[in-house]
Design a protein around this motif. Sequence first.
Motif, PDB file in Angstrom:
ATOM      1  N   PRO A 197      71.069  15.568  75.204  1.00 55.29           N
ATOM      2  CA  PRO A 197      69.872  15.774  74.390  1.00 55.29           C
ATOM      3  C   PRO A 197      68.746  16.310  75.269  1.00 55.29           C
ATOM      4  CG  PRO A 197      70.122  13.464  74.911  1.00 55.29           C
ATOM      5  CD  PRO A 197      71.320  14.167  75.487  1.00 55.29           C
ATOM      6  N   LEU A 198      67.903  17.102  74.673  1.00 55.43           N
ATOM      7  CA  LEU A 198      66.749  17.666  75.377  1.00 55.43           C
ATOM      8  C   LEU A 198      65.555  17.568  74.445  1.00 55.43           C
ATOM      9  CD1 LEU A 198      66.161  19.625  77.992  1.00 55.43           C
ATOM     10  CD2 LEU A 198      66.036  21.350  76.208  1.00 55.43           C
ATOM     11  N   HIS A 199      64.435  17.095  74.954  1.00 51.75           N
ATOM     12  CA  HIS A 199      63.219  16.984  74.154  1.00 51.75           C
ATOM     13  C   HIS A 199      62.148  17.867  74.775  1.00 51.75           C
ATOM     14  CE1 HIS A 199      64.582  12.630  73.104  1.00 51.75           C
ATOM     15  NE2 HIS A 199      65.334  13.537  72.550  1.00 51.75           N
ATOM     16  N   LEU A 200      61.568  18.764  73.972  1.00 48.68           N
ATOM     17  CA  LEU A 200      60.462  19.602  74.414  1.00 48.68           C
ATOM     18  C   LEU A 200      59.240  19.164  73.624  1.00 48.68           C
ATOM     19  CD1 LEU A 200      59.345  22.059  75.994  1.00 48.68           C
ATOM     20  CD2 LEU A 200      59.937  23.439  74.003  1.00 48.68           C
ATOM     21  N   SER A 201      58.220  18.709  74.329  1.00 49.64           N
ATOM     22  CA  SER A 201      56.989  18.284  73.656  1.00 49.64           C
ATOM     23  C   SER A 201      55.851  19.212  74.067  1.00 49.64           C
ATOM     24  CB  SER A 201      56.659  16.826  73.997  1.00 49.64           C
ATOM     25  OG  SER A 201      56.577  16.638  75.384  1.00 49.64           O
ATOM     26  N   THR A 202      54.851  19.296  73.200  1.00 50.38           N
ATOM     27  CA  THR A 202      53.699  20.156  73.443  1.00 50.38           C
ATOM     28  C   THR A 202      52.439  19.318  73.543  1.00 50.38           C
ATOM     29  OG1 THR A 202      53.218  20.511  71.112  1.00 50.38           O
ATOM     30  CG2 THR A 202      54.803  22.017  72.134  1.00 50.38           C
ATOM     31  N   GLU A 203      51.356  19.956  73.915  1.00 56.04           N
ATOM     32  CA  GLU A 203      50.087  19.235  74.067  1.00 56.04           C
ATOM     33  C   GLU A 203      49.633  18.607  72.760  1.00 56.04           C
ATOM     34  OE1 GLU A 203      48.888  23.445  72.923  1.00 56.04           O
ATOM     35  OE2 GLU A 203      50.452  22.535  74.138  1.00 56.04           O
ATOM     36  N   GLY A 204      50.041  19.158  71.641  1.00 55.00           N
ATOM     37  CA  GLY A 204      49.671  18.607  70.345  1.00 55.00           C
ATOM     38  C   GLY A 204      50.564  17.464  69.902  1.00 55.00           C
ATOM     39  N   GLY A 205      51.553  17.123  70.715  1.00 58.34           N
ATOM     40  CA  GLY A 205      52.446  16.028  70.395  1.00 58.34           C
ATOM     41  C   GLY A 205      53.700  16.444  69.642  1.00 58.34           C
ATOM     42  N   ALA A 206      53.777  17.709  69.259  1.00 56.84           N
ATOM     43  CA  ALA A 206      54.962  18.168  68.547  1.00 56.84           C
ATOM     44  C   ALA A 206      56.177  18.074  69.467  1.00 56.84           C
ATOM     45  CB  ALA A 206      54.771  19.605  68.079  1.00 56.84           C
ATOM     46  N   VAL A 207      57.285  17.657  68.879  1.00 57.78           N
ATOM     47  CA  VAL A 207      58.501  17.504  69.663  1.00 57.78           C
ATOM     48  C   VAL A 207      59.630  18.286  69.017  1.00 57.78           C
ATOM     49  CG1 VAL A 207      60.217  15.861  70.514  1.00 57.78           C
ATOM     50  CG2 VAL A 207      57.816  15.223  70.489  1.00 57.78           C
ATOM     51  N   TRP A 208      60.356  19.014  69.845  1.00 58.47           N
ATOM     52  CA  TRP A 208      61.556  19.713  69.407  1.00 58.47           C
ATOM     53  C   TRP A 208      62.712  19.013  70.097  1.00 58.47           C
ATOM     54  CZ3 TRP A 208      63.286  25.172  71.304  1.00 58.47           C
ATOM     55  CH2 TRP A 208      64.323  25.653  70.497  1.00 58.47           C
ATOM     56  N   GLU A 209      63.570  18.381  69.311  1.00 63.60           N
ATOM     57  CA  GLU A 209      64.714  17.665  69.860  1.00 63.60           C
ATOM     58  C   GLU A 209      65.963  18.506  69.656  1.00 63.60           C
ATOM     59  OE1 GLU A 209      64.996  13.638  68.443  1.00 63.60           O
ATOM     60  OE2 GLU A 209      62.842  13.331  68.713  1.00 63.60           O
ATOM     61  N   LEU A 210      66.664  18.712  70.754  1.00 67.53           N
ATOM     62  CA  LEU A 210      67.853  19.562  70.748  1.00 67.53           C
ATOM     63  C   LEU A 210      69.055  18.819  71.300  1.00 67.53           C
ATOM     64  CD1 LEU A 210      66.193  22.539  72.626  1.00 67.53           C
ATOM     65  CD2 LEU A 210      66.668  22.469  70.189  1.00 67.53           C
ATOM     66  N   GLU A 211      70.217  19.294  70.924  1.00 66.99           N
ATOM     67  CA  GLU A 211      71.429  18.920  71.645  1.00 66.99           C
ATOM     68  C   GLU A 211      71.894  20.205  72.314  1.00 66.99           C
ATOM     69  OE1 GLU A 211      74.753  16.088  70.622  1.00 66.99           O
ATOM     70  OE2 GLU A 211      75.671  18.035  70.202  1.00 66.99           O
ATOM     71  N   VAL A 212      72.040  20.149  73.606  1.00 73.25           N
ATOM     72  CA  VAL A 212      72.408  21.325  74.396  1.00 73.25           C
ATOM     73  C   VAL A 212      73.834  21.165  74.897  1.00 73.25           C
ATOM     74  CG1 VAL A 212      71.869  22.687  76.457  1.00 73.25           C
ATOM     75  CG2 VAL A 212      70.018  21.671  75.115  1.00 73.25           C
ATOM     76  N   GLN A 213      74.576  22.234  74.817  1.00 78.75           N
ATOM     77  CA  GLN A 213      75.898  22.292  75.435  1.00 78.75           C
ATOM     78  C   GLN A 213      75.821  23.393  76.486  1.00 78.75           C
ATOM     79  OE1 GLN A 213      79.215  23.380  72.924  1.00 78.75           O
ATOM     80  NE2 GLN A 213      80.638  22.318  74.267  1.00 78.75           N
ATOM     81  N   GLY A 267      62.475  18.444  64.504  1.00 75.84           N
ATOM     82  CA  GLY A 267      61.355  19.301  64.836  1.00 75.84           C
ATOM     83  C   GLY A 267      61.718  20.773  64.814  1.00 75.84           C
ATOM     84  N   LYS A 268      60.916  21.558  65.492  1.00 78.77           N
ATOM     85  CA  LYS A 268      61.188  22.994  65.554  1.00 78.77           C
ATOM     86  C   LYS A 268      60.666  23.544  66.867  1.00 78.77           C
ATOM     87  CE  LYS A 268      57.053  24.544  63.177  1.00 78.77           C
ATOM     88  NZ  LYS A 268      56.488  25.446  62.214  1.00 78.77           N
TER      89      LYS A 268
END
Length: 158
Positions: free
Chosen positions: A114-130, A152-153
């Motif tokens: 799993p990978l989580h990318l968050s931004t300064e606004g708190g938005a989170v994009w949660e991914l599963e990476v292979q 998220g997106k």
Amino acid sequence: MKRVLLWLSLAIAAFFVGRAAYRAFVGDRTKIDWLLAEEAAAFNEASMLTVMPNFAADFRDGTSGIDGQSLRGAVVWAWQNRRDAEGNFAWRVDLPEGSGEVLIDGDAATATFPLHLSTEGGAVWELEVQAELQKRDGRWWLTGSRHTTKAGKAPGLR
């Protein structure tokens, strides 16, 4: 005084030799875990000197179709243009520890995590990476990837 410097020099040399020996003899799974952690740290540090240090020149993302050079350019653009009020890089990547799986077959490996990318606004994009990896000249390289959005997106680049 000379003996103190000699002992200090020997201690420093022993540390570096011991560290190099340890790193040389750890298993491939550990080396791949370190590689992924190093990539996350490089992204979060936003240092031009560490732009995707473990990506092979022939890397390609199978989901988006972009190659390593295009991905590198997008990362550099984000580093330069996504800053918070204090001027710090406003995005952060997190790899939840111990939640991935690595399958190794000779000089090829697949890491799913799993990978989580968050931004300064708190938005989170949660991914599963292979991620696809290959061992070349004794070193593991990221050669390809695919990802699936779990929540998220993707953050906008504009």
